[in-house]
Design a protein around this motif. Structure first.
Motif, PDB file in Angstrom:
ATOM      1  N   UNK A 260      47.989  34.614  46.498  1.00 48.90           N
ATOM      2  CA  UNK A 260      48.588  33.388  45.978  1.00 48.90           C
ATOM      3  C   UNK A 260      49.578  32.808  46.974  1.00 48.90           C
ATOM      4  N   UNK A 261      50.331  33.683  47.635  1.00 54.27           N
ATOM      5  CA  UNK A 261      51.291  33.225  48.643  1.00 54.27           C
ATOM      6  C   UNK A 261      50.570  32.593  49.827  1.00 54.27           C
TER       7      UNK A 261
ATOM      8  N   UNK B 267      31.813  34.573  51.733  1.00 53.36           N
ATOM      9  CA  UNK B 267      32.404  34.043  52.959  1.00 53.36           C
ATOM     10  C   UNK B 267      31.448  33.095  53.673  1.00 53.36           C
ATOM     11  N   UNK B 268      30.172  33.463  53.723  1.00 59.33           N
ATOM     12  CA  UNK B 268      29.173  32.604  54.367  1.00 59.33           C
ATOM     13  C   UNK B 268      29.024  31.282  53.615  1.00 59.33           C
ATOM     14  N   UNK B 269      29.045  31.335  52.298  1.00 61.59           N
ATOM     15  CA  UNK B 269      28.916  30.120  51.497  1.00 61.59           C
ATOM     16  C   UNK B 269      30.147  29.227  51.650  1.00 61.59           C
ATOM     17  N   UNK B 270      31.322  29.837  51.712  1.00 61.43           N
ATOM     18  CA  UNK B 270      32.552  29.062  51.908  1.00 61.43           C
ATOM     19  C   UNK B 270      32.522  28.361  53.257  1.00 61.43           C
TER      20      UNK B 270
ATOM     21  N   UNK C 195      39.716  34.175  46.806  1.00 61.85           N
ATOM     22  CA  UNK C 195      40.509  33.321  47.676  1.00 61.85           C
ATOM     23  C   UNK C 195      39.615  32.443  48.539  1.00 61.85           C
ATOM     24  N   UNK C 196      38.603  33.035  49.172  1.00 60.26           N
ATOM     25  CA  UNK C 196      37.705  32.277  50.050  1.00 60.26           C
ATOM     26  C   UNK C 196      36.993  31.176  49.272  1.00 60.26           C
TER      27      UNK C 196
ATOM     28  N   UNK D 104      40.607  44.601  46.692  1.00 64.10           N
ATOM     29  CA  UNK D 104      40.819  43.655  47.792  1.00 64.10           C
ATOM     30  C   UNK D 104      39.598  42.774  48.012  1.00 64.10           C
ATOM     31  N   UNK D 105      38.425  43.358  47.941  1.00 60.37           N
ATOM     32  CA  UNK D 105      37.186  42.603  48.140  1.00 60.37           C
ATOM     33  C   UNK D 105      37.063  41.498  47.094  1.00 60.37           C
TER      34      UNK D 105
END
Length: 260
Positions: A61-62, A135-138, A106-107, A99-100
């Motif tokens: 969030x930060x 990640x690839x889609x983002x 986030x991504x 984390x994943x």
């Protein structure tokens, strides 16, 4: 100072932050800022949370907030160190699973906000398939965006990046029919730079790390050869806008010699 005593949003902090902002000249703002967010786990433990995932979520969030600060100042490129290749091997499996999930969220959210361009920086082949897909889609979704360029370093290692760059150069040279002798004569730092994960981007002008730790941790080893460094005592989730503005002010006051 931590989240229990102040979040940096009180009236005095706003006044101070606005004064710092007015002191900054647009010409002195760094083009590329790299951020090593550290201290998420300590933050969660200090606040008594049963899982460090609370710290990682607060850190994510930060980072969204941090990107907004950078965009406001006109910074063009921001690199965020979110998950190293070492983390994937050495950390507890439950923490990595959390984390994943957090990084994927986030991504995805960053790729749907404003006109920002999201790029994955790291090795997709060592990531869980679902995270690699997100990640690839983002990256694909935002490839034509012209706003803030956001590098997400996930499954990243600076030494591995250099090795991958050299392998890419050798493979390309071999495909064109060249010999190793020719390559040895032609190899330059610029050639290696072009084959890094960040190829085509400017090197970071400023590298910021939270939590008071003062080490690189295998982040942008090649690219940070001439970077300025700024270390913040605040734990990652406690980073305030005034801390960020102080870092930018400090950068603006430095005399960058680049070996001269």
């Amino acid at each position: 100072m931590n989240a229990r005593t102040s979040d940096g949003r009180g009236p005095l902090y706003r006044l101070y932050g606005n004064r710092l902002r007015r002191q900054l000249d647009a010409a002195s703002v760094p083009h590329h800022v790299a951020m090593m967010i550290d201290g998420n786990r300590r933050w969660a433990r200090q606040l008594g949370y049963g899982s460090v995932a609370h710290g990682h979520r607060a850190g994510a969030a930060k980072m969204r907030e941090f990107l907004g600060w950078c965009d406001e100042l006109g910074i063009k490129v921001v690199s965020l160190y979110l998950l190293s290749s070492d983390n994937l091997i050495k950390r507890d499996s439950q923490e990595i699973d959390d984390l994943i999930e957090i990084i994927a969220e986030l991504a995805d959210s960053l790729s749907r906000e404003k006109d920002w361009r999201v790029q994955h920086v790291g090795r997709a082949d060592i990531l869980p398939p679902e995270l690699a897909r997100v990640l690839a889609e983002a990256q694909e979704r935002t490839k034509d965006n012209k706003g803030l360029h956001v590098n997400l370093a996930v499954g990243y290692g600076g030494r591995n990046e250099i090795v991958d760059a050299v392998r890419s150069i050798i493979s390309q040279h071999e495909a064109s029919g060249g010999t190793l002798e020719d390559l040895a004569e032609q190899l330059t730092p610029e050639m290696i730079g072009e084959h890094l994960y960040t190829g085509g981007q400017p090197d970071p002008d400023l590298v910021i790390r939270t939590s008071g730790e003062q080490r690189l941790s295998d982040f942008l080893l090649w690219q940070s050869a001439h970077s300025e460094f700024y270390f913040v005592e605040a734990l990652g989730p406690d980073l305030r806008r005034v801390d960020f503005l102080r870092a930018i002010r400090d950068f603006a006051d430095r005399d960058r010699r680049f070996g001269r």
